[in-house]
Enzyme design. Structure first.
Site, mmCIF file in Angstrom:
data_model
loop_
_atom_site.group_PDB
_atom_site.id
_atom_site.type_symbol
_atom_site.label_atom_id
_atom_site.label_comp_id
_atom_site.label_asym_id
_atom_site.label_seq_id
_atom_site.Cartn_x
_atom_site.Cartn_y
_atom_site.Cartn_z
ATOM 1 N N GLY A 19 3.525 -6.260 2.867
ATOM 2 C CA GLY A 19 4.100 -6.180 1.529
ATOM 3 C C GLY A 19 4.018 -4.750 1.044
ATOM 4 O O GLY A 19 4.039 -3.811 1.842
ATOM 5 N N CYS A 20 3.894 -4.565 -0.247
ATOM 6 C CA CYS A 20 3.800 -3.222 -0.816
ATOM 7 C C CYS A 20 2.656 -2.458 -0.155
ATOM 8 O O CYS A 20 1.525 -2.933 -0.134
ATOM 9 C CB CYS A 20 3.581 -3.302 -2.329
ATOM 10 S SG CYS A 20 3.326 -1.702 -3.094
ATOM 11 N N PHE A 21 2.967 -1.280 0.363
ATOM 12 C CA PHE A 21 1.942 -0.563 1.116
ATOM 13 C C PHE A 21 0.835 0.033 0.258
ATOM 14 O O PHE A 21 -0.218 0.387 0.767
ATOM 15 C CB PHE A 21 2.512 0.486 2.061
ATOM 16 C CG PHE A 21 3.536 1.459 1.536
ATOM 17 C CD1 PHE A 21 3.613 1.854 0.207
ATOM 18 C CD2 PHE A 21 4.455 2.010 2.429
ATOM 19 C CE1 PHE A 21 4.557 2.768 -0.237
ATOM 20 C CE2 PHE A 21 5.402 2.930 1.999
ATOM 21 C CZ PHE A 21 5.447 3.310 0.664
#
Length: 170
Positions: A10-12
């Site tokens: 997902g969002c890093f």
């Protein structure tokens, strides 16, 4: 010895911050992995047309932490049944994946994956692939949650504390 493994979760921003908490992780870097264009920018990746996943390169000390432990921890930080989405973030850039550069890592990756899959009735959608390419994300994305402690993150704060306290049983 230091080795690298690449995790898309997902969002890093949150994925990087999670792995930075784990004893034995010596460095992290956020970037874009396994796409089909050269030198993508965040803006390019957000179009959902480049094939890249937001990914974290995790460098770890093999004397202090094993790949098996890191993969197990990874499964605490993702929903492995959610296709192209983690939390509120949607799109192919937010898919989950474990990307490796050493073929000898694949049996370990597969073993943990299969163990975790047995614990769940829904089918997993986590990619397990060789790393084709990795482009470092823009500087403002690196260590984002350290620079912006109140920044957006799809992961709960309790998960970072869990990672900080986690120790591998040898």
């Amino acid at each position: 010895m230091t080795k690298d493994i690449y995790f898309a979760g997902g969002c890093f921003w949150g994925t990087e911050h999670f792995f930075k908490q784990i004893n034995g992780v010596v460095a992290t870097e956020v970037g874009y992995a396994n796409g089909h264009t050269e030198n993508p920018t965040y803006k390019d990746v957000c179009t959902d047309k480049t094939g890249f996943a937001e990914t974290v390169r995790v460098s770890y000390d093999t004397e202090r932490v094993s790949l098996r432990f890191l993969i197990d921890m990874y499964f605490h930080a993702i929903d492995p049944t959610s296709l192209n989405q983690q939390g509120h973030d949607k799109g192919t850039q937010y898919r989950t994946g474990i990307y490796y550069t050493d073929d000898s890592d694949l049996p370990i990756i597969d073993s943990v994956y299969e163990e975790k899959q047995k614990e769940c009735s829904e089918e997993f959608v986590v990619e397990r692939l060789p790393l084709k390419n990795f482009y470092t994300a823009e500087e403002y994305h690196q260590d984002y949650l350290d620079k912006n402690p109140d920044g957006y993150c799809h992961l709960p704060l309790s998960l970072f504390e869990f990672a900080r306290k986690a120790r591998e049983k040898k």
